[in-house]
Write a protein that holds these residues in place. Structure first.
Motif, mmCIF file in Angstrom:
data_model
loop_
_atom_site.group_PDB
_atom_site.id
_atom_site.type_symbol
_atom_site.label_atom_id
_atom_site.label_comp_id
_atom_site.label_asym_id
_atom_site.label_seq_id
_atom_site.Cartn_x
_atom_site.Cartn_y
_atom_site.Cartn_z
ATOM 1 N N SER A 200 -12.081 111.497 -48.475
ATOM 2 C CA SER A 200 -12.799 110.524 -49.747
ATOM 3 C C SER A 200 -14.406 111.017 -50.086
ATOM 4 O O SER A 200 -14.408 110.909 -51.268
ATOM 5 N N HIS A 201 -14.731 111.853 -49.203
ATOM 6 C CA HIS A 201 -16.218 112.513 -49.559
ATOM 7 C C HIS A 201 -15.710 113.455 -50.581
ATOM 8 O O HIS A 201 -16.631 113.894 -51.413
ATOM 9 N N GLU A 204 -15.214 112.064 -53.747
ATOM 10 C CA GLU A 204 -16.476 111.772 -54.533
ATOM 11 C C GLU A 204 -17.556 112.647 -54.903
ATOM 12 O O GLU A 204 -17.800 112.912 -56.152
ATOM 13 N N GLU A 205 -17.742 114.108 -54.254
ATOM 14 C CA GLU A 205 -18.471 114.951 -54.418
ATOM 15 C C GLU A 205 -17.930 116.082 -55.621
ATOM 16 O O GLU A 205 -18.355 116.306 -56.484
ATOM 17 N N ARG A 208 -16.048 112.562 -58.659
ATOM 18 C CA ARG A 208 -16.578 111.598 -59.355
ATOM 19 C C ARG A 208 -17.903 112.035 -59.724
ATOM 20 O O ARG A 208 -18.042 112.049 -60.794
ATOM 21 N N ASP A 209 -18.494 112.382 -58.731
ATOM 22 C CA ASP A 209 -19.945 112.608 -58.909
ATOM 23 C C ASP A 209 -20.145 114.024 -59.863
ATOM 24 O O ASP A 209 -21.040 114.097 -60.861
ATOM 25 N N LYS A 227 -8.456 106.721 -50.067
ATOM 26 C CA LYS A 227 -9.654 106.375 -50.401
ATOM 27 C C LYS A 227 -10.209 104.981 -49.766
ATOM 28 O O LYS A 227 -11.452 104.933 -49.332
ATOM 29 N N ASP A 231 -13.799 104.816 -47.495
ATOM 30 C CA ASP A 231 -14.813 103.817 -47.475
ATOM 31 C C ASP A 231 -14.947 102.939 -46.605
ATOM 32 O O ASP A 231 -16.223 102.554 -46.567
#
Length: 792
Positions: A200-201, A204-205, A208-209, A227, A231
């Motif tokens: 999941s991280h 995100e990294e 998404r980010d 996911k 979370d």
């Protein structure tokens, strides 16, 4: 102690208190070992731990896993263009980079991954010369206006609108199937388990980010089991904050209760030792912390505080006429060890009953809670009195206890009225009215499973649920998929009879409320046959010519297995609410009952919705069994302890009332009975039985001394009742902090446990004496030495 008191002491008491330095040394040694193990424990979960592996649906899914791919465990990444459409060079380049980035994340099933950039995503059209087709994004694509126009045409011909491409052409999806275990990149001979939090991280990294910052015109939405679990784990790490808050609240309230910093710290430290031992033993047993077992340390803390308060209260009372702290500690140990031990055994038995639910996370929660209450025997029943025998109780606390022993207490005198002839019938009648009303309310309103869209474990305004809303509103295929497995003889999935039956089921499912769409082999076959007949809508049907059928499914990649013996029919649902799943599953089962025959079977179920349906069935079938076993075990322990059916009824009936009211509260608040909430009822009973056992054990001792029932209950309240009242309120205030959690199921559990702590405490103080008025005969107990394990 005098020789007289030494002779009255049990073997266990002499063994412990005659070897106090050794007891402390052994506890210190064990603490060093287990605390080292506790700090090694890590968040850990897996897809298989969250599902009922023994359910027929799941067994069928696992049996055909290789034919189905990863229909049960995948994530979907929707890349949205904030302005314009997907037919933009910058957008398509960003989509390609995201596809490549995700492709190399560990745990991704790369062969099954799909997006517009996947070579396996193709278009087909009918021309004057026959069928034509190719990759949606051809090798000649270069981002030019002409290439984008060609891409637009290919997408329109691909059949992916509503699936990989949004209905409004403003976003597209990367479908990412996952592997539960995968080869270690550094050592191909070693298999690694998918780490959901890390995965999941990385999403995100790395996705998404990174790409939202790189291209301001792009917004990314991510949904899927992995996911959601990631979370959940991130949010539940906040449980440490709530644990700290509960610790501080307990510290303040415990000091107010004892007026002694030494005894306050003794209770808290020994209880923290119990939590550390529990975590250490879990790590030694090979378990990690999943979203559900993360709550167990707080439950152990609550149970430890409950028993610790009883010990400190007893030692303070005994210190008034004892020569020293050691004598007071020994007397208290002698008086309370057995009721405490029985209460802990009842807790453990209640938790162990959860093992009958064939869901890994619940079984680990049951094991963790059982280990935790077992260590409380050593920390709070043995180590705490030994520690106080050295530290003693402050003079202020002793003087306060002496004063309480000789002062009339109006509040306790008022509560003792529950045992008098006027109030007892009213109390029992009120309890009966609440039980009947609560039972019928929860029977008519309590539902099994989730009652909200998206991930009900998270808040409705959480990022995950907002992402899920976006996918539902912009695509014809939601993230909630029920897969019906159509099983035939080898090479039989393309037979007319098989396809005709699948066509009938597809039609039935598409006309079932709650279903968005259905896709199967038939969907492709009908389109292909229409294409082979100049695109005429009159030919969009199944041909009885086997050669035509064989040709029509040639391009149906992924919709049948290698030997054409299994074809998945995918039903996309609006949500996975309990009613939606029940209605959809019932429709499939009724169709299967009418159409299953030799050589053709419609099997349930795969997909995340199929898994949820199986889980709901397990919960529905286990709920009554769990509660019945919990109460039978608790009643059995009470019956063995007090050797009295009347005493058992007095202790157990208030717990049953609490369970009924707890279920009614869940129905009123719109909380479904599911994996996250079913254990709460069993845990509430396990903790609540402590109150009844401590109160009845003291009440019985006063009745044996010859006191009438109401006076005996008044004396019980003065000695033990205040500890029960304090414990219930203290624990309820501590667990109420969970209500503010970002994780909705933790907030729901906090609300339910707060309710159960208070109602169990109130039931023990209010209903137990009223029942005792009708069931207990004080004249039979007066002067008696037998009948109970607590008699000396």
């Amino acid at each position: 102690m005098s020789q007289h008191h030494q002779n009255k002491a049990t073997f266990l008491e002499r063994l412990i208190f005659n070897n106090r330095p050794l007891v402390i040394f052994l506890c210190l040694l064990v603490s060093l070992l287990l605390f080292y193990q506790a700090v090694q424990i890590r968040p850990s979960t897996s897809f298989e731990k969250m599902i009922p592996l023994a359910h027929p649906y799941i067994q069928k899914m696992i049996e055909h896993r290789n034919d189905l791919g990863s229909l049960g465990n995948s994530v979907r990444i929707s890349v949205e263009a904030r302005e314009g459409s997907i037919f933009d060079a910058d957008y398509m380049e960003t989509l390609r980079q995201i596809h490549d980035e995700v492709f190399y994340i560990p745990g991704v099933d790369r062969a099954a991954m799909k997006s517009l950039w996947s070579p396996s995503v193709r278009w087909t059209e009918v021309t004057e010369e026959g069928f034509d087709g190719g990759e949606v994004i051809p090798q000649t694509y270069d981002g030019s206006a002409a290439s984008l126009d060609e891409l637009r045409g290919n997408v329109l011909k691909s059949g992916q609108i509503g699936r990989l491409v949004a209905n409004d052409f403003r976003s597209s999806i990367i479908d990412v199937p996952l592997q539960e275990s995968y080869a270690d990149p550094q050592d191909q001979g070693r298999q690694l388990k998918l780490d959901y939090q890390r995965f999941s991280h990385e999403l995100e990294e790395k996705v998404r980010d990174k790409y939202q910052a790189q291209n301001p015109n792009v917004r990314i939405h991510i949904v899927g089991f992995a996911k959601k679990v990631g979370d959940l784990i991130d949010g539940l790490l906040m449980v440490v904050v709530f644990f700290a808050a509960a610790f501080l609240i307990t510290l303040v309230l415990l000091y107010v209760f004892t007026r002694c910093i030494r005894s306050t710290l003794s209770v808290l430290v020994t209880t923290l030792i119990a939590v550390g031992w529990q975590l250490g033993l879990m790590n030694l047993a090979g378990f990690g912390l999943d979203p559900y077992s993360m709550l167990v340390p707080f439950l152990i803390f609550a149970i430890g505080i409950s028993h610790g308060v009883q010990k400190i209260n007893g030692i303070a009372q005994q210190s008034g006429d004892a020569d020293n702290a050691l004598t007071a500690a020994r007397r208290t140990f002698r008086q309370l060890f057995l009721p405490g031990m029985i209460a802990i055994l009842a807790d453990a038995v209640g938790f162990i009953t959860l093992l009958i639910i064939d869901i890994g996370v619940i079984r680990e929660l049951a094991i963790g809670a059982s280990i935790g209450v077992a260590v409380i025997v050593f920390t709070n029943l043995i180590l705490l009195p030994v520690a106080i025998s050295y530290l003693g109780i402050s003079r202020q606390a002793i003087e306060r206890s002496k004063k309480d022993a000789h002062v009339e207490h109006p509040f306790w005198r008022l509560l003792s009225g529950f045992a008098n002839p006027r109030m007892a019938p009213v109390s029992v009648a009120l309890a009966l009215l609440l039980a009947v009303g609560g039972f019928f309310y929860q029977k008519n309103n309590l539902q099994i499973g989730d009652l909200d869209q998206g991930a009900p474990e998270l808040r409705p305004d959480s990022r995950y649920n907002k992402d899920n809303d976006f996918v539902i509103n912009n695509y014809s295929t939601s993230s909630d998929v029920l897969v019906v497995m159509v099983k035939t003889e080898p090479e039989g999935c393309s037979n007319y009879d098989t396809l005709a039956a699948m066509d009938a089921l597809t039609w039935k499912m598409e006309n079932t409320p709650g279903v968005q769409s259905a896709v199967s082999l038939v969907t492709v076959a009908r389109q292909s046959i229409k294409g082979m007949n100049e695109g005429s809508l009159k030919w969009e049907t199944l041909s009885r010519n086997q050669d035509v059928l064989n040709n029509s499914i040639a391009r149906a990649d992924g919709l049948y297995n290698a030997d054409c013996s299994l074809a998945p029919l995918m039903v996309f649902l609006n949500d996975h609410k309990a009613q939606t799943l029940t209605r959809t599953v019932a429709a499939v089962e009724s169709f299967a009952a009418q159409n299953n025959r030799e050589g053709l079977e419609f099997l349930l179920a795969a997909g995340n919705a199929g898994i949820e349906a199986a889980t709901n069935e397990v919960i529905a079938s286990s709920e009554l069994t769990i509660l019945s076993l919990v109460y039978l075990c608790v009643a059995g322990m009470c019956l063995i302890t007090f050797r009295s059916l009347a005493a058992t009824v007095c202790i157990v009936l208030p717990l049953i009332l609490t369970s009924i009211l707890g279920n009614a509260l869940m129905a009123f608040l719109g909380i479904g009975m599911k994996v996250a909430t079913l254990p709460v009822i069993a845990l509430g009973v396990g903790i609540g039985v402590d109150y009844g056992i401590y109160i009845y054990s003291r009440l019985e001792s006063f009745l044996r001394a010859g006191l009438p029932l109401q006076e005996a209950y008044y004396q019980t309240l003065r000695s033990t009742g205040k500890a029960v009242l304090f414990t219930g309120l203290c624990l309820a205030i501590g667990v109420a902090t969970w209500i503010f959690s970002a994780i909705k199921f933790q907030a729901d559990m906090g609300l339910m446990l707060t309710f159960m702590f208070i109602v169990n405490m109130f039931g023990a103080l209010w209903l137990l004496p009223a029942l005792a008025y009708f069931l207990i005969r004080p004249e039979k107990l007066a002067g008696s030495k037998g009948g109970s394990l607590f008699a000396h």
